[in-house]
Enzyme design. Structure first.
Site, PDB file in Angstrom:
ATOM      1  CE1 TYR A 143      -9.439  -1.123 -10.746  1.00  0.00           C
ATOM      2  CE2 TYR A 143      -8.752  -1.037  -8.449  1.00  0.00           C
ATOM      3  CZ  TYR A 143      -8.444  -0.968  -9.792  1.00  0.00           C
ATOM      4  OH  TYR A 143      -7.150  -0.737 -10.195  1.00  0.00           O
ATOM      5  CE  LYS A 164      -7.093   2.597  -7.870  1.00  0.00           C
ATOM      6  NZ  LYS A 164      -6.173   1.769  -7.029  1.00  0.00           N
TER       7      LYS A 164
HETATM    8  P1  NDP Z   1       4.257   2.189  -4.492  1.00  0.00           P
HETATM    9  O1  NDP Z   1       4.413   2.540  -3.055  1.00  0.00           O
HETATM   10  O2  NDP Z   1       4.737   0.865  -4.946  1.00  0.00           O
HETATM   11  O3  NDP Z   1       4.978   3.294  -5.396  1.00  0.00           O
HETATM   12  C1  NDP Z   1       4.738   4.655  -5.237  1.00  0.00           C
HETATM   13  C2  NDP Z   1       5.968   5.434  -5.671  1.00  0.00           C
HETATM   14  O4  NDP Z   1       5.680   6.818  -5.537  1.00  0.00           O
HETATM   15  C3  NDP Z   1       7.194   5.200  -4.806  1.00  0.00           C
HETATM   16  O5  NDP Z   1       7.922   4.076  -5.211  1.00  0.00           O
HETATM   17  C4  NDP Z   1       7.963   6.478  -5.000  1.00  0.00           C
HETATM   18  O6  NDP Z   1       8.705   6.391  -6.205  1.00  0.00           O
HETATM   19  C5  NDP Z   1       6.878   7.521  -5.254  1.00  0.00           C
HETATM   20  N1  NDP Z   1       6.672   8.400  -4.080  1.00  0.00           N
HETATM   21  C6  NDP Z   1       6.779   9.743  -4.088  1.00  0.00           C
HETATM   22  N2  NDP Z   1       6.549  10.251  -2.873  1.00  0.00           N
HETATM   23  C7  NDP Z   1       6.279   9.204  -2.061  1.00  0.00           C
HETATM   24  C8  NDP Z   1       5.973   9.109  -0.671  1.00  0.00           C
HETATM   25  N3  NDP Z   1       5.867  10.196   0.113  1.00  0.00           N
HETATM   26  N4  NDP Z   1       5.758   7.885  -0.168  1.00  0.00           N
HETATM   27  C9  NDP Z   1       5.827   6.793  -0.932  1.00  0.00           C
HETATM   28  N5  NDP Z   1       6.123   6.825  -2.267  1.00  0.00           N
HETATM   29  C10 NDP Z   1       6.346   8.028  -2.821  1.00  0.00           C
HETATM   30  O7  NDP Z   1       2.711   2.373  -4.833  1.00  0.00           O
HETATM   31  P2  NDP Z   1       1.909   1.754  -6.071  1.00  0.00           P
HETATM   32  O8  NDP Z   1       2.759   1.768  -7.271  1.00  0.00           O
HETATM   33  O9  NDP Z   1       1.299   0.487  -5.673  1.00  0.00           O
HETATM   34  O10 NDP Z   1       0.701   2.823  -6.219  1.00  0.00           O
HETATM   35  C11 NDP Z   1       0.926   4.108  -6.781  1.00  0.00           C
HETATM   36  C12 NDP Z   1      -0.392   4.629  -7.372  1.00  0.00           C
HETATM   37  O11 NDP Z   1      -0.838   3.732  -8.376  1.00  0.00           O
HETATM   38  C13 NDP Z   1      -1.548   4.749  -6.369  1.00  0.00           C
HETATM   39  O12 NDP Z   1      -2.301   5.895  -6.641  1.00  0.00           O
HETATM   40  C14 NDP Z   1      -2.365   3.503  -6.611  1.00  0.00           C
HETATM   41  O13 NDP Z   1      -3.738   3.661  -6.283  1.00  0.00           O
HETATM   42  C15 NDP Z   1      -2.176   3.313  -8.102  1.00  0.00           C
HETATM   43  N6  NDP Z   1      -2.299   1.906  -8.522  1.00  0.00           N
HETATM   44  C16 NDP Z   1      -3.114   1.603  -9.581  1.00  0.00           C
HETATM   45  C17 NDP Z   1      -3.271   0.317  -9.997  1.00  0.00           C
HETATM   46  C18 NDP Z   1      -4.119   0.005 -11.172  1.00  0.00           C
HETATM   47  O14 NDP Z   1      -4.353  -1.188 -11.439  1.00  0.00           O
HETATM   48  N7  NDP Z   1      -4.595   0.996 -11.907  1.00  0.00           N
HETATM   49  C19 NDP Z   1      -2.605  -0.805  -9.310  1.00  0.00           C
HETATM   50  C20 NDP Z   1      -1.714  -0.373  -8.233  1.00  0.00           C
HETATM   51  C21 NDP Z   1      -1.591   0.936  -7.866  1.00  0.00           C
HETATM   52  P3  NDP Z   1      10.167   7.057  -6.334  1.00  0.00           P
HETATM   53  O15 NDP Z   1      10.996   6.383  -5.299  1.00  0.00           O
HETATM   54  O16 NDP Z   1      10.563   6.763  -7.717  1.00  0.00           O
HETATM   55  O17 NDP Z   1       9.993   8.526  -6.067  1.00  0.00           O
END
Ligand code: NDP
Length: 369
Positions: free
Chosen positions: A221, A136
């Site tokens: 949410y 989401k």
């Molecule tokens: P993070 O920034 O921690 O991780 C995102 C990952 O996406 C990065 O580590 C990277 O992984 C990859 N990525 C690819 N392109 C990009 C870019 N241009 N900039 C940054 N990262 C990029 O974010 P979150 O994990 O916190 O959030 C990711 C998604 O999950 C969002 O959509 C958020 O809303 C959702 N979310 C949902 C939650 C829930 O409870 N359902 C809780 C937290 C987040 P790599 O280096 O491996 O390519």
């Protein structure tokens, strides 16, 4: 090997001085034992903060297993391969992941990347013939969400959204009580969703990656919760925005939005979405015969709740473990959930969020099409 013993096994292997030399062999062995009949084999795309939580939780899943990785960070891939025993042939980057089409070890891809990337990544996974699980918000507006739903339908794959609250026990009990008439006619819902956001350079504060601000990330949410708590689809919204820090929260990145919604029965909702208050996580549902109150209502848990009948007393289970097992049932067995978590559900939320942003801009009541 049972999931819990696998977790212990992996953690003891990870702590061992022999880890580096032994893992490739152990990893392949673990994978072969686990990827049996009837399991959903999942590749995670985007190895960030939430992906780490999901992968850990999946170690305790009965029906879902992590079998692949898609990442732009080779170093992270190496660490994850060691930790989860993922072979090289199941690791991809953002340039080459279309090749998962011919990988029989992967049934579904779980997209856990910044919001604005979800649409294109979903379209590519669908074209590769794999089921999509997308975090989401599923997209940054309803038009994109519609495209995603249509693309997955056309490709004959399922599209599920990471709505972990849709399978959370206390939430489901409130929904059961509401359906049983315990609260009487529903009159009012209050949703409060927020946290104080830190690092100003993170993607969540960059409109081109986040698609908006707090509303996209945490306000969703309350949007989503209003629908499953009230049990109706809202028909109108009004919304107002306030901004205390226009440097940190640039144009298009909302800091705080208060919004109101009206439902066909006459029930109304009043909600707050903010990046400027910590521990703001509360739902309140009021009917003419009773109430439900949940605080915290959508955090990682344990969720706490009570109704006019007493405390909601269900054991906490890790949300992401339950979610991934339920999703496996939906994808593999067509299981119908009490509160669906498919692309159409995500689309409904995106239509409401579009209307909220329209109302902020127009200053008027906006109807949800
Ligand atoms: P993070 O920034 O921690 O991780 C995102 C990952 O996406 C990065 O580590 C990277 O992984 C990859 N990525 C690819 N392109 C990009 C870019 N241009 N900039 C940054 N990262 C990029 O974010 P979150 O994990 O916190 O959030 C990711 C998604 O999950 C969002 O959509 C958020 O809303 C959702 N979310 C949902 C939650 C829930 O409870 N359902 C809780 C937290 C987040 P790599 O280096 O491996 O390519």
């Amino acid at each position: 090997m049972k999931a819990t013993s696998r977790r212990n096994f992996l953690s003891s292997v990870a702590q061992s001085a022999l880890t580096v030399s032994l893992l490739p062999a152990f990893g392949a062995g673990i994978e072969n034992q686990l990827v049996g009949e009837g399991k959903l084999r999942v590749a995670i795309m985007g190895l960030g903060s939430y992906a780490n939580r999901v992968a850990e939780a999946m170690l305790d899943c009965k029906r879902a297993v992590l079998t692949g990785l898609i990442s732009g960070s080779p170093e992270k891939v190496k660490t994850w391969q060691s930790k989860y025993g993922i072979p090289d042939k199941n690791c991809y980057d953002y340039g080459n992941f279309d090749a998962i089409r011919s990988n029989p070890d992967i049934d579904a891809v779980y997209i856990i990347t910044p919001n604005a990337l979800h649409k294109e990544q979903t379209l590519r996974v669908a074209r590769a013939g794999k089921h999509v699980i997308c975090e989401k918000p599923m997209s940054v507006n309803a038009a994109e969400a519609e495209e995603m739903v249509a693309a997955c339908k056309k490709a004959g794959v399922k599209l599920l959204i990471g709505y972990r609250m849709h399978v959370e026990a206390k939430t489901l009990e409130v929904i059961r009580l509401r359906k049983s008439g315990a609260f009487g006619k529903i009159v009012f819902f209050q949703g409060l969703s927020g946290f104080k956001i830190g690092d100003p350079t993170q993607w969540r504060l960059n409109k081109s990656l986040a698609g908006g601000g707090a509303m996209m990330d945490i306000g969703i949410y309350s949007v989503n919760g209003s629908r499953y708590m009230v049990g109706e689809e809202p028909i109108w919204v009004t919304a107002q925005e306030t901004k205390t820090d226009p440097v940190k929260f640039k144009p298009g990145v909302d800091e705080t939005i208060i919004f109101q919604m009206g439902f066909p029965s006459g029930a109304v909702a009043s909600c707050l979405s903010t990046y400027n208050a910590n521990h703001l996580d509360k739902f309140f549902l009021s009917g003419d015969k009773g109430f439900a109150e949940m605080q915290p209502s959508t955090g990682y848990g344990p969720i706490m709740g009570k109704t006019h009948l007493g405390t909601l007393d269900f054991a906490h289970r890790t949300h992401q473990t339950v979610q991934m097992d339920e999703m496996a049932d939906v994808i593999l067995d067509n299981k119908k959930l009490e509160v669906p978590l498919d692309g159409e559900e995500g689309l409904k939320d995106m239509k409401i969020i579009d209307a909220i942003y329209r109302s902020v801009a127009s200053g008027k009541k906006e109807f949800i099409s």
